[in-house]
Design a protein around this motif. Structure first.
Motif, PDB file in Angstrom:
ATOM      1  N   GLN A  94       0.591  -1.233  -0.079  1.00  0.00           N
ATOM      2  CA  GLN A  94       0.086  -0.068   0.207  1.00  0.00           C
ATOM      3  C   GLN A  94       0.954   1.373  -0.059  1.00  0.00           C
ATOM      4  OE1 GLN A  94      -2.278  -0.697   3.352  1.00  0.00           O
ATOM      5  NE2 GLN A  94      -3.815  -1.776   2.419  1.00  0.00           N
ATOM      6  N   ARG A  95       1.948   1.166   0.657  1.00  0.00           N
ATOM      7  CA  ARG A  95       2.863   2.374   0.702  1.00  0.00           C
ATOM      8  C   ARG A  95       3.698   2.465  -0.549  1.00  0.00           C
ATOM      9  NH1 ARG A  95       6.750   1.189   5.483  1.00  0.00           N
ATOM     10  NH2 ARG A  95       7.725   3.307   4.695  1.00  0.00           N
ATOM     11  N   PHE A 102       8.283  -3.223  -9.758  1.00  0.00           N
ATOM     12  CA  PHE A 102       7.191  -3.072  -8.637  1.00  0.00           C
ATOM     13  C   PHE A 102       7.112  -1.882  -8.498  1.00  0.00           C
ATOM     14  CE2 PHE A 102       6.979  -3.423  -3.706  1.00  0.00           C
ATOM     15  CZ  PHE A 102       5.759  -3.666  -3.884  1.00  0.00           C
ATOM     16  N   TRP A 103       7.776  -0.850  -8.668  1.00  0.00           N
ATOM     17  CA  TRP A 103       7.821   0.562  -8.589  1.00  0.00           C
ATOM     18  C   TRP A 103       6.934   1.219  -9.371  1.00  0.00           C
ATOM     19  CZ3 TRP A 103       7.637   4.021  -4.794  1.00  0.00           C
ATOM     20  CH2 TRP A 103       7.972   5.345  -5.225  1.00  0.00           C
ATOM     21  N   GLU A 104       7.038   0.653 -10.723  1.00  0.00           N
ATOM     22  CA  GLU A 104       6.473   1.211 -11.798  1.00  0.00           C
ATOM     23  C   GLU A 104       4.873   0.840 -11.818  1.00  0.00           C
ATOM     24  OE1 GLU A 104       9.657   2.867 -14.780  1.00  0.00           O
ATOM     25  OE2 GLU A 104       8.715   0.765 -15.219  1.00  0.00           O
ATOM     26  N   ARG A 105       4.922  -0.468 -11.314  1.00  0.00           N
ATOM     27  CA  ARG A 105       3.409  -1.165 -11.494  1.00  0.00           C
ATOM     28  C   ARG A 105       3.067  -1.827 -10.348  1.00  0.00           C
ATOM     29  NH1 ARG A 105       2.979  -5.098 -15.779  1.00  0.00           N
ATOM     30  NH2 ARG A 105       5.260  -5.704 -15.375  1.00  0.00           N
ATOM     31  N   GLN A 164      17.499  -4.947 -10.342  1.00  0.00           N
ATOM     32  CA  GLN A 164      17.218  -3.768 -10.496  1.00  0.00           C
ATOM     33  C   GLN A 164      16.068  -3.608 -11.355  1.00  0.00           C
ATOM     34  OE1 GLN A 164      20.018  -1.083 -12.401  1.00  0.00           O
ATOM     35  NE2 GLN A 164      18.534   0.799 -11.985  1.00  0.00           N
ATOM     36  N   GLU A 165      15.656  -4.347 -12.354  1.00  0.00           N
ATOM     37  CA  GLU A 165      14.378  -4.416 -13.124  1.00  0.00           C
ATOM     38  C   GLU A 165      13.360  -4.817 -12.496  1.00  0.00           C
ATOM     39  OE1 GLU A 165      15.154  -6.847 -16.645  1.00  0.00           O
ATOM     40  OE2 GLU A 165      16.949  -5.781 -17.104  1.00  0.00           O
ATOM     41  N   VAL A 166      13.403  -5.887 -11.624  1.00  0.00           N
ATOM     42  CA  VAL A 166      12.464  -6.332 -10.662  1.00  0.00           C
ATOM     43  C   VAL A 166      11.691  -5.384  -9.739  1.00  0.00           C
ATOM     44  CG1 VAL A 166      11.880  -8.169  -8.779  1.00  0.00           C
ATOM     45  CG2 VAL A 166      13.105  -8.952 -10.791  1.00  0.00           C
ATOM     46  N   PHE A 167      12.728  -4.630  -9.074  1.00  0.00           N
ATOM     47  CA  PHE A 167      12.295  -3.592  -8.287  1.00  0.00           C
ATOM     48  C   PHE A 167      11.722  -2.469  -9.188  1.00  0.00           C
ATOM     49  CE2 PHE A 167      14.857  -6.152  -5.581  1.00  0.00           C
ATOM     50  CZ  PHE A 167      13.978  -6.229  -4.476  1.00  0.00           C
ATOM     51  N   LEU A 202       9.706   1.276  -0.740  1.00  0.00           N
ATOM     52  CA  LEU A 202      10.306   0.538  -1.914  1.00  0.00           C
ATOM     53  C   LEU A 202      11.605   0.081  -1.295  1.00  0.00           C
ATOM     54  CD1 LEU A 202      10.437  -0.620  -4.788  1.00  0.00           C
ATOM     55  CD2 LEU A 202      11.342   1.373  -5.506  1.00  0.00           C
ATOM     56  N   GLY A 203      12.310   0.871  -0.672  1.00  0.00           N
ATOM     57  CA  GLY A 203      13.727   0.406   0.060  1.00  0.00           C
ATOM     58  C   GLY A 203      13.702  -0.293   1.074  1.00  0.00           C
ATOM     59  N   GLU A 204      12.468  -0.357   1.892  1.00  0.00           N
ATOM     60  CA  GLU A 204      12.459  -1.638   2.680  1.00  0.00           C
ATOM     61  C   GLU A 204      12.389  -2.882   2.102  1.00  0.00           C
ATOM     62  OE1 GLU A 204       9.509  -0.847   6.081  1.00  0.00           O
ATOM     63  OE2 GLU A 204       9.855   1.339   5.666  1.00  0.00           O
ATOM     64  N   VAL A 205      11.738  -3.107   1.108  1.00  0.00           N
ATOM     65  CA  VAL A 205      11.319  -4.153   0.131  1.00  0.00           C
ATOM     66  C   VAL A 205      12.595  -4.519  -0.406  1.00  0.00           C
ATOM     67  CG1 VAL A 205      10.247  -5.280  -1.465  1.00  0.00           C
ATOM     68  CG2 VAL A 205       9.005  -3.604   0.020  1.00  0.00           C
ATOM     69  N   TYR A 206      13.239  -3.454  -0.976  1.00  0.00           N
ATOM     70  CA  TYR A 206      14.606  -3.861  -1.596  1.00  0.00           C
ATOM     71  C   TYR A 206      15.465  -4.307  -0.442  1.00  0.00           C
ATOM     72  CZ  TYR A 206      18.786  -3.363  -4.235  1.00  0.00           C
ATOM     73  OH  TYR A 206      19.880  -3.545  -4.973  1.00  0.00           O
ATOM     74  N   ASP A 207      15.653  -3.855   0.803  1.00  0.00           N
ATOM     75  CA  ASP A 207      16.591  -4.061   1.734  1.00  0.00           C
ATOM     76  C   ASP A 207      16.322  -5.901   2.054  1.00  0.00           C
ATOM     77  OD1 ASP A 207      17.792  -1.785   1.707  1.00  0.00           O
ATOM     78  OD2 ASP A 207      16.967  -1.159   3.555  1.00  0.00           O
ATOM     79  N   ARG A 208      15.151  -5.894   2.258  1.00  0.00           N
ATOM     80  CA  ARG A 208      14.677  -7.304   2.592  1.00  0.00           C
ATOM     81  C   ARG A 208      15.150  -8.379   1.405  1.00  0.00           C
ATOM     82  NH1 ARG A 208      11.710  -7.785   7.346  1.00  0.00           N
ATOM     83  NH2 ARG A 208      11.024  -5.672   8.249  1.00  0.00           N
ATOM     84  N   LEU A 209      14.398  -8.205   0.384  1.00  0.00           N
ATOM     85  CA  LEU A 209      14.526  -9.277  -0.541  1.00  0.00           C
ATOM     86  C   LEU A 209      15.591  -9.257  -1.741  1.00  0.00           C
ATOM     87  CD1 LEU A 209      10.663  -9.129  -1.084  1.00  0.00           C
ATOM     88  CD2 LEU A 209      11.892 -10.695   0.352  1.00  0.00           C
TER      89      LEU A 209
END
Length: 185
Positions: free
Chosen positions: A14-15, A60-63, A54-57, A24-31
């Motif tokens: 949701q965020r 997630f950021w764009e869509r 990088q593409e995967v995140f 997004l940074g939190e998701v990146y740090d975790r995964l």
């Protein structure tokens, strides 16, 4: 010692949907290590694996609405995207290599022992994950992916409607993705 907050896919999702870059940074740090490891395992190229991560995140950021928390974990969803991109990359490289080889296409390359060992290890992990599935899911995924059956044929062989066969296959694949992704950490 600080206590880490519980990981909540829905809240982070949701965020991110709301444009919160820190989420997004939190998701990146975790995964990101999971995604990178998965891409590296398939491509065997650190630079390509970094690009795929990088593409995967970025996806997630764009869509962010492409992820549906009702269908599974964010971890599994991102891992699935990474795996698909890595496989696409390997296939594209293979096509490029075959195209460049032209007439030399039928010359055999020497089999590398490490490739054989890695392939056997990965196959064993997949076999174990498949055998751990409940019987109905295992039968459906085996018929579809190892037997090459269509949804309709799977439904007929299992004596269930086509929609049920699809649901079983999707659930089985989701569980397999989760099980295989958990081993990456």
């Amino acid at each position: 010692m600080p206590v880490e907050a519980p990981y909540d896919d829905r809240l982070l999702h949701q965020r991110v949907v709301g444009g919160d870059e820190s989420a997004l940074g939190e998701v990146y740090d975790r995964l990101s290590s999971l995604i990178f490891g998965l891409a590296l395992r398939v491509t065997r190229d650190r630079v390509i694996a970094e690009d795929i991560t990088q593409e995967v995140f970025l996806v997630f950021w764009e869509r962010p609405l492409a992820y549906d928390p009702e269908r599974g974990t964010l971890r599994a969803w991102l891992a699935t995207i990474a795996h698909r991109r890595a496989v696409d990359h390997v296939r594209a490289e293979e096509r490029r290599r075959v195209s460049a080889l032209g007439p030399r296409l039928f010359e055999r390359e020497p089999v590398r022992l490490e490739d054989t060992v890695l392939a056997a290890d990965e196959a064993q992990r997949v076999r174990q994950a498949v055998t751990s599935l409940p019987e109905g899911l295992r039968e459906a995924v085996e018929l579809a992916y190892f037997g090459g059956r269509t949804y309709r044929q799977v439904g007929e062989e299992l004596g269930v409607p086509e929609g049920t066969a699809k649901s079983r296959i999707r659930l089985a694949l989701r569980r397999l993705a989760d099980a295989l992704a958990e081993e990456e950490v």
